[in-house]
Design a protein around this motif. Structure first.
Motif, PDB file in Angstrom:
ATOM      1  N   PHE A   6      -4.082   7.020  -0.339  1.00 14.07           N
ATOM      2  CA  PHE A   6      -3.297   6.264   0.505  1.00 14.07           C
ATOM      3  C   PHE A   6      -2.622   5.058  -0.241  1.00 14.07           C
ATOM      4  N   ILE A   7      -3.556   4.134  -1.132  1.00 11.47           N
ATOM      5  CA  ILE A   7      -3.205   3.413  -1.969  1.00 11.47           C
ATOM      6  C   ILE A   7      -1.893   3.758  -3.095  1.00 11.47           C
ATOM      7  N   ALA A   8      -1.958   4.965  -3.608  1.00  8.64           N
ATOM      8  CA  ALA A   8      -0.908   5.453  -4.479  1.00  8.64           C
ATOM      9  C   ALA A   8       0.417   5.496  -3.571  1.00  8.64           C
ATOM     10  N   LEU A   9       0.314   5.943  -2.198  1.00 10.23           N
ATOM     11  CA  LEU A   9       1.335   6.173  -1.353  1.00 10.23           C
ATOM     12  C   LEU A   9       2.102   4.711  -1.047  1.00 10.23           C
ATOM     13  N   VAL A  10       1.125   3.812  -0.755  1.00 13.16           N
ATOM     14  CA  VAL A  10       1.548   2.516  -0.607  1.00 13.16           C
ATOM     15  C   VAL A  10       2.363   1.852  -1.561  1.00 13.16           C
ATOM     16  N   ASP A  11       1.663   2.043  -2.699  1.00 15.49           N
ATOM     17  CA  ASP A  11       2.225   1.492  -4.108  1.00 15.49           C
ATOM     18  C   ASP A  11       3.584   2.136  -4.268  1.00 15.49           C
ATOM     19  N   SER A  12       3.913   3.422  -4.207  1.00 17.09           N
ATOM     20  CA  SER A  12       5.239   4.116  -4.408  1.00 17.09           C
ATOM     21  C   SER A  12       6.249   3.382  -3.299  1.00 17.09           C
ATOM     22  N   VAL A  13       5.623   3.302  -1.936  1.00 19.65           N
ATOM     23  CA  VAL A  13       6.667   2.677  -1.390  1.00 19.65           C
ATOM     24  C   VAL A  13       7.067   1.276  -1.466  1.00 19.65           C
ATOM     25  N   ARG A  27      -8.497   2.658  12.573  1.00 19.79           N
ATOM     26  CA  ARG A  27      -9.778   2.655  11.898  1.00 19.79           C
ATOM     27  C   ARG A  27     -10.387   3.845  11.190  1.00 19.79           C
ATOM     28  N   LEU A  28      -9.823   4.815  10.775  1.00 21.16           N
ATOM     29  CA  LEU A  28      -9.897   5.909  10.030  1.00 21.16           C
ATOM     30  C   LEU A  28     -10.903   5.389   8.828  1.00 21.16           C
ATOM     31  N   ASN A  29     -12.019   5.908   8.679  1.00 23.70           N
ATOM     32  CA  ASN A  29     -13.020   5.680   7.752  1.00 23.70           C
ATOM     33  C   ASN A  29     -12.246   5.485   6.419  1.00 23.70           C
ATOM     34  N   THR A  30     -11.435   6.155   5.762  1.00 29.56           N
ATOM     35  CA  THR A  30     -10.721   5.577   4.601  1.00 29.56           C
ATOM     36  C   THR A  30      -9.811   4.497   4.849  1.00 29.56           C
ATOM     37  N   HIS A  31      -9.406   4.008   5.910  1.00 31.46           N
ATOM     38  CA  HIS A  31      -8.719   2.778   5.983  1.00 31.46           C
ATOM     39  C   HIS A  31      -9.734   1.430   6.007  1.00 31.46           C
ATOM     40  N   VAL A  32     -10.862   1.571   6.514  1.00 32.76           N
ATOM     41  CA  VAL A  32     -11.766   0.447   6.465  1.00 32.76           C
ATOM     42  C   VAL A  32     -12.757   0.725   5.435  1.00 32.76           C
ATOM     43  N   SER A  33     -12.792   1.531   4.405  1.00 31.64           N
ATOM     44  CA  SER A  33     -14.026   1.482   3.594  1.00 31.64           C
ATOM     45  C   SER A  33     -13.977   0.327   2.787  1.00 31.64           C
ATOM     46  N   HIS A  34     -15.105  -0.186   2.026  1.00 32.74           N
ATOM     47  CA  HIS A  34     -15.364  -1.038   1.161  1.00 32.74           C
ATOM     48  C   HIS A  34     -14.252  -0.841  -0.068  1.00 32.74           C
ATOM     49  N   TRP A  45       1.020  -8.633  -1.898  1.00 36.98           N
ATOM     50  CA  TRP A  45       2.196  -8.107  -1.369  1.00 36.98           C
ATOM     51  C   TRP A  45       2.095  -7.124  -0.103  1.00 36.98           C
ATOM     52  N   LEU A  46       0.536  -6.943   0.015  1.00 34.99           N
ATOM     53  CA  LEU A  46       0.185  -6.061   1.136  1.00 34.99           C
ATOM     54  C   LEU A  46      -0.624  -6.879   2.117  1.00 34.99           C
ATOM     55  N   THR A  47       0.116  -6.651   3.321  1.00 38.61           N
ATOM     56  CA  THR A  47      -0.877  -7.324   4.498  1.00 38.61           C
ATOM     57  C   THR A  47      -1.125  -6.125   5.367  1.00 38.61           C
ATOM     58  N   VAL A  48      -2.375  -6.055   5.619  1.00 40.17           N
ATOM     59  CA  VAL A  48      -2.949  -4.852   6.513  1.00 40.17           C
ATOM     60  C   VAL A  48      -3.729  -5.419   7.828  1.00 40.17           C
TER      61      VAL A  48
END
Length: 118
Positions: A6-13, A27-34, A45-48
């Motif tokens: 997910f982060i690689a995708l966001v970084d690419s965008v 709240r997919l588990n990978t979206h909210v994990s530590h 530059w990223l707001t979630v």
């Protein structure tokens, strides 16, 4: 997909648009994990923003899928690949209907604030 995907995708965008990014995630588990929280914290530059636990009415994608499903009502596809082609076609057509897409967002009752420069 995991956190790093997910982060690689966001970084690419971010590299492509060269602008701050605001994500509204479920709240997919990978979206909210530590691990994800740590990765997000490293990107100023990223707001979630997270959606409430169950909130299909706040998710404009729900409107998109409802629209596509209505357009396929009473369809009897002969093969799965034909159904896939029809769904892809319906989604592609939406790209050329910005008013309809805006309607899906408006249907949530959410509003966009103009971003301020960092």
């Amino acid at each position: 997909m995991g956190e790093r995907d997910f982060i690689a995708l966001v970084d690419s965008v971010h590299q492509l648009v060269k602008a701050p990014i605001v994500l509204v995630w479920d709240r997919l588990n990978t979206h909210v994990s530590h691990a994800m929280r740590e990765l997000i914290a490293k990107r100023e530059w990223l707001t979630v923003s997270l959606l409430p636990a169950y909130s299909p009415g706040l998710n404009p994608v729900e409107g998109v899928w409802a629209h596509v499903k209505r357009s396929l009502a009473n369809l009897a596809a002969l093969a799965l690949d034909r159904l896939e082609a029809l769904v892809r076609n319906r989604l592609k057509r939406l790209r050329y209907r910005p008013g309809t897409l805006d309607g899906f967002i408006a249907g949530t009752g959410l509003t966009f604030d103009e971003p301020t420069s960092p």
